[in-house]
Write an enzyme that holds these catalytic residues in place. Sequence first.
Site, PDB file in Angstrom:
ATOM      1  N   CYS A 117      -4.797  -3.933   3.548  1.00 32.79           N
ATOM      2  CA  CYS A 117      -4.285  -3.077   2.470  1.00 32.79           C
ATOM      3  C   CYS A 117      -5.441  -2.483   1.655  1.00 32.79           C
ATOM      4  CB  CYS A 117      -3.275  -3.838   1.631  1.00 32.79           C
ATOM      5  SG  CYS A 117      -2.066  -2.732   0.884  1.00 32.79           S
ATOM      6  N   HIS A 166       0.504  -5.752   5.617  1.00 35.37           N
ATOM      7  CA  HIS A 166       0.119  -7.151   5.367  1.00 35.37           C
ATOM      8  C   HIS A 166       0.555  -8.043   6.528  1.00 35.37           C
ATOM      9  CE1 HIS A 166      -0.970  -6.816   1.032  1.00 35.37           C
ATOM     10  NE2 HIS A 166      -0.221  -5.735   1.124  1.00 35.37           N
ATOM     11  N   GLU A 183      -0.393 -10.948   7.176  1.00 37.30           N
ATOM     12  CA  GLU A 183      -0.328 -12.357   6.777  1.00 37.30           C
ATOM     13  C   GLU A 183       1.092 -12.827   6.441  1.00 37.30           C
ATOM     14  OE1 GLU A 183      -1.515  -9.871   5.016  1.00 37.30           O
ATOM     15  OE2 GLU A 183      -1.367 -10.145   2.846  1.00 37.30           O
TER      16      GLU A 183
HETATM   17  N1  GLN Z   1      -3.979  -0.948  -4.754  1.00 38.05           N
HETATM   18  C1  GLN Z   1      -3.686  -0.426  -3.452  1.00 38.05           C
HETATM   19  C2  GLN Z   1      -2.424   0.405  -3.447  1.00 38.05           C
HETATM   20  O1  GLN Z   1      -1.614   0.336  -4.314  1.00 38.05           O
HETATM   21  C3  GLN Z   1      -3.610  -1.551  -2.422  1.00 38.05           C
HETATM   22  C4  GLN Z   1      -2.502  -2.515  -2.648  1.00 38.05           C
HETATM   23  C5  GLN Z   1      -2.652  -3.793  -1.876  1.00 38.05           C
HETATM   24  O2  GLN Z   1      -3.751  -4.151  -1.449  1.00 38.05           O
HETATM   25  N2  GLN Z   1      -1.577  -4.536  -1.719  1.00 38.05           N
HETATM   26  O3  GLN Z   1      -2.225   1.182  -2.537  1.00 38.05           O
END
Ligand code: GLN
Length: 535
Positions: free
Chosen positions: A384, A510, A512
């Site tokens: 992410c 994600h 995970e």
């Molecule tokens: N801050 C970033 C976004 O909003 C990544 C979010 C995250 O890593 N879950 O896109």
Amino acid sequence: MNNSTKYIFVTGGVTSSLGKGIISASLAKLLQARGYTVTIQKLDPYINVDPGTLNPYEHGECYVTDDGAETDLDLGHYERFLNVSTSQANNVTTGRIYQSVIEKERKGEYLGKTVQVIPHITDEIKNRIKLLGKTGLYQFVITEIGGTVGDIESLPYIEAVRQLKWELEQDCLVLHLTLLPYLATSGELKTKPTQHSVKLLLEYGVQPDVLVCRSEYPVTKDIKKKLALFCNVAQEAVIEALDASTIYEVPLLMEKEKLDEIVLKKLNIKSDNALNLDNWKNFLNKFHNPKDEIRIGIIGKYVELKDSYKSISEAFIHAGSINDCRINIEWIHSEGINEENIKQRLNGLSGILVAPGFGNRGIEGKIAAIKYARENNLPFLGICLGMQCAAIEFARNVLGLKDAHSREMNPATSSPVIDLLENQKNLSHMGGTMRLGAYPCEIEEGTLAYTIYGKKKIFERHRHRYEFNSEYKKNFTEAGMVLSGINPDAGLVEIIELSNHPFFMGVQFHPEYKSTVENPHPLFVHFVKAALGNK
Ligand code: GLN
């Protein structure tokens, strides 16, 4: 077993953090291992509608389900233990309960009645509990009540349990998890705090059926007898829960204490089903007897609170076990690293993972680490924000866009390689408005991602607002970045990778959240393989 769903409530006494989530998940695992269908639900007494707006320092990681619910991290344990997906219905907070009651009141649904905690709030709680049973999918619904008995905010939940115990009669059971502190001066485990906490439960009209006692030392027969006498619980239903070397041992400890048999007996269920925990034991056996050992760095800004990255560290445990490898995680604070000290800080690591996150703090440290990994063939996985940082690093140092950034960190950047989509621009509400839950992703054949997943279409869970800016797709591919995973509906870039590197991959989703004991996530499994190759 008759057709009605059985409801098991798990309450906590004496202190918080006793591990109600793990005990609930372990009991669920034992019932599942006997062939029953089980789900677990968490009721959180706080007033936030969901934990999505909470800082990880408050309650640790925010876990995301397939249906896009932002939930308590205990749901991650439920999925990792049971290998069954959870949903919005599996996590309910006081905020959500009140929100629906107030909405109904505004619609006039209470027909002029005074709306009160009892019966309206407790009815709403009971409905949320029975909702999972009504799906017809589960023979057992285990409901964990967050907090500790006696907390003002958990009173309506305990009251709902009292009412349900009465309504459901034989189909309901209460398990109370408590602590027996050890007093070194007298060399004894003390039962008084447990007696008090059960007395409190009794005052609220709830008689626990099973007492699970967390303890650092074995709980003797005499102590069990004493607790049984003071708490009106059958002596055989007072069991110990000793500290375990890993949470994944707890189902076996509970099996030894016969928790499943006690529960089935109390619920009048005659079970001939043998307990089959072969896969689980196989996993533990490999986990305890690794043939190899590596160090992997996790770079993030909440590393002092490991619960912030719970699903990631658990995914490494699953991936380590299947690779017969012990993974020692080195937690690296992104604020403390820069291009000068990075070589020394990453010394001896076989791979690095750059963690998800929000906001500017520590961002340059993450970018410096990724640059080092890219230039030095160090296996890298970015999740992410970690993927977004990889795109920023590549734009700055390979494409020569010196000012490249995400608009989240620098709204005035001249090269917004990470940007907001139109539908995210004028939001007035922060809660529940990110791109959340499972989305499809199409994988390009012949790429590392394709080798890892072995198929063209995958579904992974998202939780972010910002995206790879599609205007830069061409610049990136021409300079050698492979955009190997694309969302088929919106054309959004979900996976980036480098082909001239042993393992360099960033994913917008994600992985995970989907790693379980029985199904370690392929991305983690292959990342660990690559790290082992780089030992
Ligand atoms: N801050 C970033 C976004 O909003 C990544 C979010 C995250 O890593 N879950 O896109």
